[in-house]
Design a protein around this motif. Structure first.
Motif, PDB file in Angstrom:
ATOM      1  N   ARG A   1      45.864  34.844  48.906  1.00  0.00           N
ATOM      2  CA  ARG A   1      45.425  34.672  50.295  1.00  0.00           C
ATOM      3  C   ARG A   1      45.418  36.016  51.019  1.00  0.00           C
ATOM      4  O   ARG A   1      45.425  36.070  52.252  1.00  0.00           O
ATOM      5  N   ASP A   2      45.458  37.108  50.240  1.00  0.00           N
ATOM      6  CA  ASP A   2      45.325  38.476  50.746  1.00  0.00           C
ATOM      7  C   ASP A   2      46.536  38.968  51.536  1.00  0.00           C
ATOM      8  O   ASP A   2      46.413  39.842  52.396  1.00  0.00           O
TER       9      ASP A   2
ATOM     10  N   GLY B   1      41.428  40.037  30.356  1.00  0.00           N
ATOM     11  CA  GLY B   1      40.254  39.278  30.761  1.00  0.00           C
ATOM     12  C   GLY B   1      39.495  39.984  31.869  1.00  0.00           C
ATOM     13  O   GLY B   1      39.985  40.939  32.486  1.00  0.00           O
ATOM     14  N   ASP B   2      38.298  39.536  32.138  1.00  0.00           N
ATOM     15  CA  ASP B   2      37.475  40.123  33.183  1.00  0.00           C
ATOM     16  C   ASP B   2      38.086  39.861  34.556  1.00  0.00           C
ATOM     17  O   ASP B   2      38.819  38.887  34.753  1.00  0.00           O
ATOM     18  N   GLU B   3      37.755  40.715  35.510  1.00  0.00           N
ATOM     19  CA  GLU B   3      38.135  40.453  36.887  1.00  0.00           C
ATOM     20  C   GLU B   3      37.504  39.137  37.331  1.00  0.00           C
ATOM     21  O   GLU B   3      36.340  38.852  37.021  1.00  0.00           O
ATOM     22  N   ASN B   4      38.273  38.335  38.024  1.00  0.00           N
ATOM     23  CA  ASN B   4      37.805  37.030  38.477  1.00  0.00           C
ATOM     24  C   ASN B   4      37.956  36.932  39.987  1.00  0.00           C
ATOM     25  O   ASN B   4      38.355  37.913  40.621  1.00  0.00           O
ATOM     26  N   PRO B   5      37.625  35.815  40.606  1.00  0.00           N
ATOM     27  CA  PRO B   5      37.751  35.742  42.065  1.00  0.00           C
ATOM     28  C   PRO B   5      39.145  36.020  42.598  1.00  0.00           C
ATOM     29  O   PRO B   5      39.308  36.402  43.762  1.00  0.00           O
TER      30      PRO B   5
ATOM     31  N   PHE C   1      48.453  43.116  35.961  1.00  0.00           N
ATOM     32  CA  PHE C   1      47.279  43.098  36.832  1.00  0.00           C
ATOM     33  C   PHE C   1      47.124  44.439  37.534  1.00  0.00           C
ATOM     34  O   PHE C   1      48.107  45.136  37.809  1.00  0.00           O
ATOM     35  N   LYS C   2      45.893  44.794  37.844  1.00  0.00           N
ATOM     36  CA  LYS C   2      45.615  45.995  38.611  1.00  0.00           C
ATOM     37  C   LYS C   2      46.054  45.785  40.062  1.00  0.00           C
ATOM     38  O   LYS C   2      46.043  44.682  40.584  1.00  0.00           O
ATOM     39  N   ASP C   3      46.425  46.910  40.701  1.00  0.00           N
ATOM     40  CA  ASP C   3      46.804  46.891  42.108  1.00  0.00           C
ATOM     41  C   ASP C   3      45.532  46.981  42.951  1.00  0.00           C
ATOM     42  O   ASP C   3      44.842  48.000  42.947  1.00  0.00           O
ATOM     43  N   LEU C   4      45.200  45.909  43.636  1.00  0.00           N
ATOM     44  CA  LEU C   4      43.954  45.848  44.406  1.00  0.00           C
ATOM     45  C   LEU C   4      44.140  46.207  45.883  1.00  0.00           C
ATOM     46  O   LEU C   4      43.215  46.045  46.675  1.00  0.00           O
TER      47      LEU C   4
ATOM     48  N   TYR D   1      37.263  38.796  46.504  1.00  0.00           N
ATOM     49  CA  TYR D   1      36.919  37.807  47.516  1.00  0.00           C
ATOM     50  C   TYR D   1      38.024  37.748  48.569  1.00  0.00           C
ATOM     51  O   TYR D   1      39.203  37.892  48.245  1.00  0.00           O
ATOM     52  N   VAL D   2      37.648  37.534  49.802  1.00  0.00           N
ATOM     53  CA  VAL D   2      38.619  37.344  50.868  1.00  0.00           C
ATOM     54  C   VAL D   2      39.198  35.934  50.752  1.00  0.00           C
ATOM     55  O   VAL D   2      38.465  34.963  50.629  1.00  0.00           O
ATOM     56  N   ASP D   3      40.532  35.856  50.750  1.00  0.00           N
ATOM     57  CA  ASP D   3      41.224  34.564  50.655  1.00  0.00           C
ATOM     58  C   ASP D   3      40.647  33.734  49.505  1.00  0.00           C
ATOM     59  O   ASP D   3      40.122  32.640  49.701  1.00  0.00           O
ATOM     60  N   SER D   4      40.769  34.264  48.297  1.00  0.00           N
ATOM     61  CA  SER D   4      40.165  33.579  47.143  1.00  0.00           C
ATOM     62  C   SER D   4      40.761  32.197  46.929  1.00  0.00           C
ATOM     63  O   SER D   4      40.055  31.269  46.524  1.00  0.00           O
TER      64      SER D   4
END
Length: 338
Positions: free
Chosen positions: A150-151, A183-187, A196-199, A206-209
């Motif tokens: 949820r960002d 795996g590929d980046e997903n929503p 996981f990568k630090d985003l 996506y905003v609030d995936s």
């Protein structure tokens, strides 16, 4: 947040040096991965498994479909559900494609408290052409991310959980003889070889995936369990909602709700409970359809559900009166967080 679709996945591909990879090796590999997760309480000594065997030439030719196999501390003990299914697979002749899947209950940490999800991870092992073994690990929690789905930044949750995942990936890689393919980046997130990568710097895809996709995924899982119908309440509202908690054997399975000021009512499954939340939820949605056909308003339907005779297979409403949430989003947040 706990999701119904994976937050991320990792794959290992192994090729046999000589001889044929038999079903027993595939299952042993899946159990080995499970045991590595269990060392960090990312899995607990219980869960469910399934084995599917299809013809090598015609994948629609199902030769064995054993699902809902209950796992114990020693899943391959003689006479266990899994051991019996493996014996059936071993008895098959000819070319076939074998898939074993294990759903892993496990614990993630927040503020020093352990929270259990019935499908924290899943393990899938496939055998192709008798000589290729593909191992895939998926997670359904955002506890390993610097930002939740949820960002919101979550440094303490990340610090408590990300090292546990990194250690599990490292130990699994050591046992399987190679690093994972992220795996590929997903929503929701972007997997890496260590987690996981630090985003935080570039932001998520996506905003609030969770808010964007999880409601749709849940609705799809629920609707697949019941017949289609137009005789039902609206499934979304922007108004406050009143709700009852649905429990069985002391565990919260979800929340049945009704909007305060419009024509919406429904059921929010507690995702951490796994499939049981959706199986029970289908029954509550069918009861809401009954209320709709009787011409009851959403709030009247909620009272009708609470006053009806108890049905243990659907769980029980536990409160004497409904609670209120400021929005449907707030209730869904509750149902998806713990």
């Amino acid at each position: 947040m706990i999701t119904s679709n994976p937050v991320g996945d990792w794959t290992w591909e192994l090729t046999a040096d000589s001889g044929e990879i038999r079903p027993v090796r595939a299952v042993q590999t899946a159990v080995t991965v499970w045991n590595e997760l269990a060392k960090g309480s990312l899995a607990v000594p219980e869960g469910k498994a399934g084995i599917l065997v299809r013809g090598g030439a015609k994948l629609r030719d199902v030769r064995l479909d054993a699902s809902g196999l209950r796992l114990g501390p020693d899943p391959l003990a003689p006479g266990s559900d899994l051991a019996q299914a493996v014996a059936q697979a071993e008895a098959l002749d000819g070319d076939f494609v074998l898939t074993i899947r294990i759903e892993c209950p496990g614990y993630w940490l927040e503020s020093g408290v352990r929270h259990r999800a019935e499908k924290l991870f899943s393990i899938q092992v496939e055998v192709w052409d008798g000589n290729e073994l593909v191992v895939t690990l998926k997670t359904y929690s955002d506890a390993w991310l610097t930002m939740d789905t949820r960002d919101r930044e979550q440094p303490e949750v990340y610090a408590a959980n990300a090292p546990r995942l990194a250690a599990a990936l490292e130990s699994i890689s050591a046992l399987l003889g190679g690093a994972p393919i992220p795996g590929d980046e997903n929503p929701h997130a972007a997997p890496s070889a260590t987690g996981f990568k630090d985003l935080r710097s570039e932001g998520p895809a996506y905003v609030d995936s969770w808010g964007t996709f999880e409601g749709l995924n849940r609705a799809s899982l629920l609707s697949a369990r019941i017949p289609r119908s137009e005789d039902e309440y609206e499934s979304y509202t922007e108004n406050p909602v009143r709700y009852f908690t649905v429990q069985r054997e002391g565990r919260t399975l979800g929340f049945v709700w009704a909007s305060v000021d419009d024509a919406a009512a429904g059921y929010a499954p507690r995702t951490a409970v796994g499939d049981e939340a959706f199986e029970v939820g289908a029954g509550w949605l069918l009861r809401l359809r009954q209320a709709y056909t009787q011409g009851l308003s959403p709030l009247a339907a909620l009272d009708w559900l609470a006053q009806g005779p108890p049905r243990s297979e659907l769980g029980l409403i536990t409160e004497n009166g409904p609670r209120e949430a400021e929005s449907l989003d707030a209730l869904e947040e509750l149902s998806g967080r713990y």
